[in-house]
Design an enzyme around this catalytic site. Structure first.
Site, PDB file in Angstrom:
ATOM      1  N   CYS A 153      29.219  43.244  38.861  1.00 37.18           N
ATOM      2  CA  CYS A 153      29.156  41.882  38.343  1.00 37.18           C
ATOM      3  C   CYS A 153      27.814  41.657  37.668  1.00 37.18           C
ATOM      4  O   CYS A 153      26.769  42.065  38.194  1.00 37.18           O
ATOM      5  CB  CYS A 153      29.336  40.882  39.488  1.00 37.18           C
ATOM      6  SG  CYS A 153      29.251  39.150  38.978  1.00 37.18           S
ATOM      7  N   HIS A 200      38.668  38.777  38.598  1.00 36.87           N
ATOM      8  CA  HIS A 200      37.227  38.671  38.799  1.00 36.87           C
ATOM      9  C   HIS A 200      36.677  37.415  38.139  1.00 36.87           C
ATOM     10  O   HIS A 200      35.912  36.657  38.753  1.00 36.87           O
ATOM     11  CB  HIS A 200      36.560  39.928  38.229  1.00 36.87           C
ATOM     12  CG  HIS A 200      35.078  39.973  38.395  1.00 36.87           C
ATOM     13  ND1 HIS A 200      34.438  40.917  39.171  1.00 36.87           N
ATOM     14  CD2 HIS A 200      34.078  39.206  37.868  1.00 36.87           C
ATOM     15  CE1 HIS A 200      33.133  40.720  39.127  1.00 36.87           C
ATOM     16  NE2 HIS A 200      32.888  39.686  38.330  1.00 36.87           N
ATOM     17  N   GLU A 201      37.053  37.185  36.876  1.00 35.71           N
ATOM     18  CA  GLU A 201      36.504  36.036  36.151  1.00 35.71           C
ATOM     19  C   GLU A 201      37.065  34.720  36.674  1.00 35.71           C
ATOM     20  O   GLU A 201      36.336  33.727  36.776  1.00 35.71           O
ATOM     21  CB  GLU A 201      36.770  36.182  34.652  1.00 35.71           C
ATOM     22  CG  GLU A 201      36.143  37.415  34.024  1.00 35.71           C
ATOM     23  CD  GLU A 201      34.664  37.584  34.339  1.00 35.71           C
ATOM     24  OE1 GLU A 201      33.951  36.572  34.475  1.00 35.71           O
ATOM     25  OE2 GLU A 201      34.210  38.735  34.460  1.00 35.71           O
ATOM     26  N   HIS A 233      35.268  33.634  39.778  1.00 35.74           N
ATOM     27  CA  HIS A 233      33.993  32.959  39.500  1.00 35.74           C
ATOM     28  C   HIS A 233      34.201  31.449  39.368  1.00 35.74           C
ATOM     29  O   HIS A 233      33.344  30.657  39.789  1.00 35.74           O
ATOM     30  CB  HIS A 233      33.380  33.479  38.198  1.00 35.74           C
ATOM     31  CG  HIS A 233      32.495  34.671  38.366  1.00 35.74           C
ATOM     32  ND1 HIS A 233      31.385  34.678  39.188  1.00 35.74           N
ATOM     33  CD2 HIS A 233      32.542  35.903  37.792  1.00 35.74           C
ATOM     34  CE1 HIS A 233      30.794  35.860  39.117  1.00 35.74           C
ATOM     35  NE2 HIS A 233      31.476  36.621  38.286  1.00 35.74           N
TER      36      HIS A 233
END
Length: 214
Positions: A126, A168-169, A172
């Protein structure tokens, strides 16, 4: 560069960020903006400012370099992320990870849900946790919903490495880092991953470090 005041309106703060030009500063783990979640995008920036902001995310992602970047990673708590992956990897890695090229895309108000029960585990890093990687088991296929930067509805199924990027995004935007989902026994410095665990899959690391895989 000093971060804009968190009390300023979002549009004003984004204008301040963009005023410097070039790649935006990336927020590192430990900053509360990475943990507090995001506001649903509902025109807070206006079309022109949104276009400038997403282009700045694109420039920042490419300069890092990375394959995705979420607005909180530059200090902006809006539900917006960008992804892009030219996938410059050997064929054996491409085959093992399902890593295929992805064009530049803007994700607005994205959400994902698993498709099926299959899971895949690979080392993941990351931009907000520089220098480290860890193995993360994630759904192998997900359905992504949301909009693009023009407001067009998105409803697509992603598999392989693109599914990992999308998860993953989007995580966030929910205040989650990949480490929250990682097998912490696998946590390795980038140089260790390059030296010891550069195989297409993490089986060797799992045996040596003593963690399970799905």
């Amino acid at each position: 560069m000093a971060s804009p005041s968190p009390r300023a309106p979002l549009a004003e703060r984004v204008e301040e960020l963009l005023a410097a030009g070039g790649p935006l500063p990336i927020v590192s783990a430990g900053d509360p903006v990475l943990r507090t979640g995001t506001e649903r995008y509902d025109g807070q920036l206006g079309p022109a400012l949104l276009a400038r902001f997403t282009e700045a995310l694109r420039v920042t992602m490419r300069a890092a370099p990375g394959v995705g970047l979420a607005a909180p990673q530059v200090g902006v708590e809006l539900r917006i992320a960008v992804i892009e992956d030219p996938a410059p990897v050997p064929e054996e890695v491409r085959a093992a990870r399902g890593r295929v090229p992805q064009p530049f895309r803007v994700l607005v108000n994205p959400a994902y849900a698993p498709v099926g029960s299959d899971r895949a585990a690979f080392f993941e890093g990351c931009l907000s946790v520089p220098g480290w990687q860890a193995v993360v088991a994630r759904p192998a296929e997900v359905r992504l919903t949301g909009q693009d930067e023009t407001g067009r509805e998105l409803d697509e199924v992603f598999g392989g490495w693109p599914a990992r990027i999308v998860q993953h995004e989007t995580d966030h935007l929910d205040g989650l880092l990949y480490l929250d989902r990682a097998e912490l026994r696998s946590l390795s410095a980038n140089e260790t991953v390059a030296r010891r665990w550069a195989q297409p899959t993490p089986e060797k690391a799992a045996r040596a470090l003593g963690f399970g895989l799905p």
